[in-house]
Motif scaffolding. Structure first.
Motif, short mmCIF file in Angstrom:
data_model
loop_
_atom_site.label_atom_id
_atom_site.label_comp_id
_atom_site.label_asym_id
_atom_site.label_seq_id
_atom_site.Cartn_x
_atom_site.Cartn_y
_atom_site.Cartn_z
N SER A 81 0.84 -1.20 0.00
CA SER A 81 0.00 0.00 0.00
C SER A 81 0.87 1.25 0.00
N PHE A 83 1.16 5.42 1.39
CA PHE A 83 0.62 6.29 2.43
C PHE A 83 1.65 7.36 2.80
N TYR A 84 1.22 8.33 3.60
CA TYR A 84 2.16 9.19 4.33
C TYR A 84 1.53 9.52 5.67
N SER A 85 2.36 9.64 6.68
CA SER A 85 1.86 9.66 8.06
C SER A 85 1.11 10.94 8.42
N CYS A 87 -1.11 12.35 6.55
CA CYS A 87 -2.41 12.35 5.86
C CYS A 87 -3.54 12.34 6.88
N CYS A 91 -5.33 7.90 4.00
CA CYS A 91 -4.35 6.98 4.58
C CYS A 91 -4.77 6.41 5.94
N LEU A 94 -7.20 3.61 5.32
CA LEU A 94 -6.55 2.50 4.63
C LEU A 94 -5.66 1.70 5.60
N VAL A 95 -4.84 2.40 6.35
CA VAL A 95 -3.93 1.73 7.29
C VAL A 95 -4.72 1.04 8.41
N PRO A 118 3.49 -1.20 3.63
CA PRO A 118 3.09 0.16 3.27
C PRO A 118 4.32 0.99 2.88
N THR A 120 5.85 4.67 2.10
CA THR A 120 5.59 6.10 2.26
C THR A 120 6.05 6.87 1.03
N GLY A 187 -6.30 6.30 -3.13
CA GLY A 187 -6.05 5.19 -2.23
C GLY A 187 -5.84 3.94 -3.06
#
Length: 227
Positions: A81, A83-85, A87, A91, A94-95, A118, A120, A187
């Motif tokens: 997947s 993501f960025y923390s 978000c 994200c 999703l996480v 995941p 980033t 996503g």
């Protein structure tokens, strides 16, 4: 005999010689059949890897373990997947869904048979310490050993890997007031089988905890169900 075929053989044997379920939908590399899509849309027409296509040949570092993960060499079903923390929209949902799958794997004794990767797309801010804090905040169990945050080496590497290899397009939005930058992005979660082929590509709200678990079970068993 590859691992996916091996699991399928075991399952078919356990079911008393029932017909095999590999290659549903005409693809010998997948367990799941072709997903329902608008007429005429094929995997090749999509920007990102989709059903029946191989996961990109990329190697990325896990800053929390100092390992380098070659995604094509992972020999168990995996969720890849993006993501960025920082978000605050796509994200976290999703996480959280993937974290629920991880919990299910631990509580049901198959944590060693699934991986979570995941990636980033904000390596500038998602340092090792930030990712560890993020795992705590999201209740991800790093001690389970099946969750690996992957962090490209810098912004250019992130752009190259995600956009050119995965077809995952993201745009950095710079605020006019000097605040934190954010990203516009989709996503996307990929379910990849033990042979490195994409079984499912879930867009936006297509992926839910229940659907991930059900699809994963079929992939783990080779389509025959786990006994």
């Amino acid at each position: 005999m590859d691992r996916r075929t091996y699991l399928g053989t075991l399952s078919a044997t356990a079911l008393g010689g029932a017909a095999g379920c590999l290659g549903v939908g005409g693809n010998p590399n997948t367990t799941l059949g072709e997903p329902d899509r608008p007429e005429g849309v094929t995997s090749e027409a999509l920007a990102y890897p989709a059903w029946g296509e191989r996961v990109p040949d990329v190697t990325l570092p896990d800053p929390l373990t100092d390992e380098r993960i070659d995604l094509r060499e992972v020999d168990r079903p995996t969720f890849v997947s993006f993501f960025y923390s920082n978000c605050m929209s796509v994200c976290p949902r999703l996480v959280s869904a993937l974290r629920e799958v991880q919990i299910h794997s631990v509580e049901n004794g198959y944590a060693d048979e699934v991986g979570f990767y995941p990636i980033t797309f904000d390596p500038q801010r998602d340092t090792a310490s930030t990712l560890r804090e993020y795992a705590d905040r999201m209740n991800v169990d790093l001690s389970a050993g099946n969750w690996h945050f992957l962090r490209p080496d810098g912004r250019e590497r992130a752009k190259t890997v995600l956009e050119e290899e995965f077809g995952f397009v993201f745009k950095r939005d710079e605020p006019d007031d000097g605040g934190k930058y954010m990203f516009t992005h989709i996503g996307l979660v990929l379910l990849v089988n033990a042979d490195g082929y994409v079984e499912r590509a879930y867009r936006d709200r297509e992926g839910t905890e229940g659907r991930y678990i059900a699809d994963l079970e079929r992939v783990r068993s080779g389509g025959g169900g786990l006994l």
